[in-house]
Motif scaffolding. Structure first.
Motif, PDB file in Angstrom:
ATOM      1  N   ARG A 149       0.837  -1.214   0.000  1.00  9.15           N
ATOM      2  CA  ARG A 149       0.000   0.000   0.000  1.00  9.15           C
ATOM      3  C   ARG A 149       0.867   1.256   0.000  1.00  9.15           C
ATOM      4  O   ARG A 149       0.376   2.337  -0.340  1.00  9.15           O
ATOM      5  CB  ARG A 149      -0.927  -0.028   1.204  1.00  9.15           C
ATOM      6  N   ALA A 150       2.116   1.119   0.401  1.00  5.43           N
ATOM      7  CA  ALA A 150       3.030   2.266   0.386  1.00  5.43           C
ATOM      8  C   ALA A 150       4.444   1.703   0.400  1.00  5.43           C
ATOM      9  O   ALA A 150       4.726   0.787   1.179  1.00  5.43           O
ATOM     10  CB  ALA A 150       2.816   3.137   1.608  1.00  5.43           C
ATOM     11  N   LEU A 151       5.310   2.235  -0.431  1.00  2.75           N
ATOM     12  CA  LEU A 151       6.660   1.671  -0.557  1.00  2.75           C
ATOM     13  C   LEU A 151       7.682   2.812  -0.543  1.00  2.75           C
ATOM     14  O   LEU A 151       7.556   3.772  -1.305  1.00  2.75           O
ATOM     15  CB  LEU A 151       6.742   0.879  -1.873  1.00  2.75           C
ATOM     16  N   VAL A 152       8.694   2.657   0.329  1.00  2.00           N
ATOM     17  CA  VAL A 152       9.631   3.756   0.598  1.00  2.00           C
ATOM     18  C   VAL A 152      11.067   3.237   0.498  1.00  2.00           C
ATOM     19  O   VAL A 152      11.427   2.286   1.205  1.00  2.00           O
ATOM     20  CB  VAL A 152       9.390   4.303   2.035  1.00  2.00           C
ATOM     21  N   PRO A 153      11.909   3.830  -0.350  1.00  2.00           N
ATOM     22  CA  PRO A 153      13.307   3.403  -0.406  1.00  2.00           C
ATOM     23  C   PRO A 153      14.123   4.043   0.722  1.00  2.00           C
ATOM     24  O   PRO A 153      14.004   5.241   0.979  1.00  2.00           O
ATOM     25  CB  PRO A 153      13.781   3.925  -1.779  1.00  2.00           C
ATOM     26  N   VAL A 154      14.939   3.223   1.372  1.00  2.00           N
ATOM     27  CA  VAL A 154      15.742   3.735   2.496  1.00  2.00           C
ATOM     28  C   VAL A 154      17.186   3.240   2.364  1.00  2.00           C
ATOM     29  O   VAL A 154      17.432   2.168   1.812  1.00  2.00           O
ATOM     30  CB  VAL A 154      15.178   3.278   3.865  1.00  2.00           C
ATOM     31  N   VAL A 155      18.113   4.052   2.897  1.00  2.00           N
ATOM     32  CA  VAL A 155      19.522   3.626   2.933  1.00  2.00           C
ATOM     33  C   VAL A 155      20.005   3.657   4.380  1.00  2.00           C
ATOM     34  O   VAL A 155      19.634   4.554   5.146  1.00  2.00           O
ATOM     35  CB  VAL A 155      20.421   4.523   2.053  1.00  2.00           C
ATOM     36  N   PRO A 156      20.853   2.675   4.747  1.00  2.00           N
ATOM     37  CA  PRO A 156      21.366   2.686   6.121  1.00  2.00           C
ATOM     38  C   PRO A 156      22.224   3.931   6.350  1.00  2.00           C
ATOM     39  O   PRO A 156      22.859   4.436   5.422  1.00  2.00           O
ATOM     40  CB  PRO A 156      22.242   1.427   6.197  1.00  2.00           C
ATOM     41  N   VAL A 157      22.236   4.401   7.571  1.00  4.29           N
ATOM     42  CA  VAL A 157      23.106   5.523   7.933  1.00  4.29           C
ATOM     43  C   VAL A 157      24.479   4.954   8.263  1.00  4.29           C
ATOM     44  O   VAL A 157      24.575   3.960   8.980  1.00  4.29           O
ATOM     45  CB  VAL A 157      22.491   6.269   9.146  1.00  4.29           C
ATOM     46  N   THR A 158      25.539   5.556   7.708  1.00  2.60           N
ATOM     47  CA  THR A 158      26.879   5.011   7.973  1.00  2.60           C
ATOM     48  C   THR A 158      27.644   5.842   9.006  1.00  2.60           C
ATOM     49  O   THR A 158      28.539   5.341   9.677  1.00  2.60           O
ATOM     50  CB  THR A 158      27.703   4.937   6.668  1.00  2.60           C
TER      51      THR A 158
ATOM     52  N   ASP B 206       6.475  12.089   2.014  1.00  2.00           N
ATOM     53  CA  ASP B 206       5.089  11.611   1.895  1.00  2.00           C
ATOM     54  C   ASP B 206       4.825  10.465   2.856  1.00  2.00           C
ATOM     55  O   ASP B 206       3.711  10.297   3.354  1.00  2.00           O
ATOM     56  CB  ASP B 206       4.833  11.203   0.440  1.00  2.00           C
ATOM     57  N   ALA B 207       5.867   9.662   3.130  1.00  4.56           N
ATOM     58  CA  ALA B 207       5.708   8.524   4.038  1.00  4.56           C
ATOM     59  C   ALA B 207       5.312   9.010   5.425  1.00  4.56           C
ATOM     60  O   ALA B 207       4.531   8.349   6.125  1.00  4.56           O
ATOM     61  CB  ALA B 207       6.998   7.718   4.097  1.00  4.56           C
ATOM     62  N   SER B 208       5.823  10.168   5.847  1.00  2.00           N
ATOM     63  CA  SER B 208       5.472  10.643   7.192  1.00  2.00           C
ATOM     64  C   SER B 208       3.996  11.024   7.251  1.00  2.00           C
ATOM     65  O   SER B 208       3.332  10.804   8.266  1.00  2.00           O
ATOM     66  CB  SER B 208       6.384  11.793   7.642  1.00  2.00           C
ATOM     67  N   VAL B 209       3.461  11.557   6.151  1.00  3.49           N
ATOM     68  CA  VAL B 209       2.027  11.895   6.113  1.00  3.49           C
ATOM     69  C   VAL B 209       1.201  10.596   6.103  1.00  3.49           C
ATOM     70  O   VAL B 209       0.237  10.442   6.856  1.00  3.49           O
ATOM     71  CB  VAL B 209       1.705  12.740   4.849  1.00  3.49           C
ATOM     72  N   ALA B 210       1.612   9.652   5.250  1.00  8.93           N
ATOM     73  CA  ALA B 210       0.882   8.383   5.126  1.00  8.93           C
ATOM     74  C   ALA B 210       0.869   7.636   6.464  1.00  8.93           C
ATOM     75  O   ALA B 210      -0.162   7.092   6.882  1.00  8.93           O
ATOM     76  CB  ALA B 210       1.531   7.524   4.039  1.00  8.93           C
ATOM     77  N   ALA B 211       2.027   7.599   7.133  1.00 11.02           N
ATOM     78  CA  ALA B 211       2.117   6.871   8.408  1.00 11.02           C
ATOM     79  C   ALA B 211       1.199   7.503   9.440  1.00 11.02           C
ATOM     80  O   ALA B 211       0.494   6.792  10.175  1.00 11.02           O
ATOM     81  CB  ALA B 211       3.560   6.870   8.905  1.00 11.02           C
TER      82      ALA B 211
ATOM     83  N   ILE C 160      -1.562   4.485   7.167  1.00  9.30           N
ATOM     84  CA  ILE C 160      -1.277   3.592   6.033  1.00  9.30           C
ATOM     85  C   ILE C 160      -0.018   2.783   6.381  1.00  9.30           C
ATOM     86  O   ILE C 160       1.008   3.362   6.765  1.00  9.30           O
ATOM     87  CB  ILE C 160      -1.039   4.416   4.738  1.00  9.30           C
ATOM     88  N   PRO C 161      -0.082   1.434   6.267  1.00  6.90           N
ATOM     89  CA  PRO C 161       1.120   0.653   6.591  1.00  6.90           C
ATOM     90  C   PRO C 161       2.199   0.840   5.522  1.00  6.90           C
ATOM     91  O   PRO C 161       1.909   0.793   4.321  1.00  6.90           O
ATOM     92  CB  PRO C 161       0.611  -0.795   6.596  1.00  6.90           C
ATOM     93  N   LEU C 162       3.434   1.061   5.970  1.00  4.20           N
ATOM     94  CA  LEU C 162       4.537   1.333   5.037  1.00  4.20           C
ATOM     95  C   LEU C 162       5.353   0.068   4.805  1.00  4.20           C
ATOM     96  O   LEU C 162       5.610  -0.690   5.744  1.00  4.20           O
ATOM     97  CB  LEU C 162       5.456   2.421   5.596  1.00  4.20           C
ATOM     98  N   SER C 163       5.771  -0.145   3.561  1.00  2.00           N
ATOM     99  CA  SER C 163       6.752  -1.193   3.246  1.00  2.00           C
ATOM    100  C   SER C 163       8.036  -0.494   2.803  1.00  2.00           C
ATOM    101  O   SER C 163       8.004   0.638   2.326  1.00  2.00           O
ATOM    102  CB  SER C 163       6.249  -2.094   2.117  1.00  2.00           C
ATOM    103  N   TRP C 164       9.147  -1.238   2.950  1.00  2.00           N
ATOM    104  CA  TRP C 164      10.465  -0.618   2.728  1.00  2.00           C
ATOM    105  C   TRP C 164      11.220  -1.376   1.659  1.00  2.00           C
ATOM    106  O   TRP C 164      11.057  -2.585   1.493  1.00  2.00           O
ATOM    107  CB  TRP C 164      11.271  -0.642   4.036  1.00  2.00           C
TER     108      TRP C 164
END
Ligand code: C5P
Length: 229
Positions: free
Chosen positions: A128-137, A193-198, A202-206
């Motif tokens: 229902r919602a898909l968000v790309p994320v990168v680990p913090v180094t 947009d993910a912060s608004v959806a959450a 709305i359940p977020l997928s990553w």
């Protein structure tokens, strides 16, 4: 039935951190405006995607000129931006029908790969919602700005970096759900947009994002992006 695909390019920021008179989305990167490169990435990945471009009111004519000077043969709906990114996206969502998948992408992220775009549209059949994320180094520190802008410790423990990720765009949603989420009143914490959806429930997928998919913000970022391309 397969949902139609839409993409909203947010490009209505003032770009004060770039220290350039030209808005950063119009700066030339490898001989093409940054926003052209962002649009081409989507249209190349997904030729049937419908394009909505959000721009500051006073830059719309300039953008139309740029689309002639650097031919951009892609139908687009142009929308006037708002006072914050949240308001810009809300204006653009008025142009997206229910029953579609809508991607929201920062116009100043021209280095997103076609692979990521295609993979994400594919996964949206199950999410229902898909968000790309990168680990913090980097190691993280909990700091705040003092009265004169100096950095001071908050006294809180430093965040555990193994549990912190950076969110990128494109972020993808079901259009009717994202528009419903954007009926929430504005909150300063809505920087994507993910912060608004959450907040709306709305359940977020990553999905793993891409290190090269940087948001062009400072002059140094432009130099880095030139190297990447
Ligand atoms: O300011 P920030 O770096 O979060 O901007 C991210 C994206 O949102 C940029 O592409 C910028 O042009 C866009 N934006 C917008 N409308 C605003 C502010 C930012 O479309 N009012």
């Amino acid at each position: 039935m397969e949902r139609k695909k839409y993409v909203i390019f947010t490009a209505a920021g003032s770009g004060t951190r770039m220290k350039s008179s030209e808005p950063k989305q119009f700066l030339l990167l490898g001989g093409l405006p940054v926003l052209h490169r962002s649009i081409f990435a989507f249209v190349d990945a997904c030729p049937d995607v419908k394009v909505i471009t959000v721009l500051p009111k006073n830059q719309i004519e300039r953008w139309k000129d740029l689309c002639i000077e650097y031919p951009l043969d892609v139908p687009q709906v142009i929308v006037e931006g708002g006072i914050t990114r949240f308001h810009s996206v809300r204006n653009a969502l008025a142009k997206v029908p229910d029953g579609a998948i809508v991607a929201v992408h920062d116009g100043v992220r021209p280095l997103v790969s076609k692979d990521l775009i295609r993979t994400m549209f594919g996964k949206m059949r199950e999410c229902r919602a898909l968000v790309p994320v990168v680990p913090v180094t980097d190691t993280l520190k909990s700091l705040e700005r003092g009265k004169d802008g100096e950095l001071v410790s908050t006294g809180n423990p430093d965040p555990d970096r193994s549990r912190v990720f950076g969110a990128q765009t494109p972020q993808m949603f079901l259009s009717e759900e994202l528009r419903a989420a954007y009926s929430l009143p504005y909150d300063i914490s809505y920087t994507d947009d993910a912060s608004v959806a959450a907040r709306y429930g709305i359940p977020l997928s990553w999905i793993e994002g891409e290190r090269n998919n940087i948001k062009l913000t400072t002059p140094g970022d432009m130099a880095l992006a030139e190297l990447f391309i």
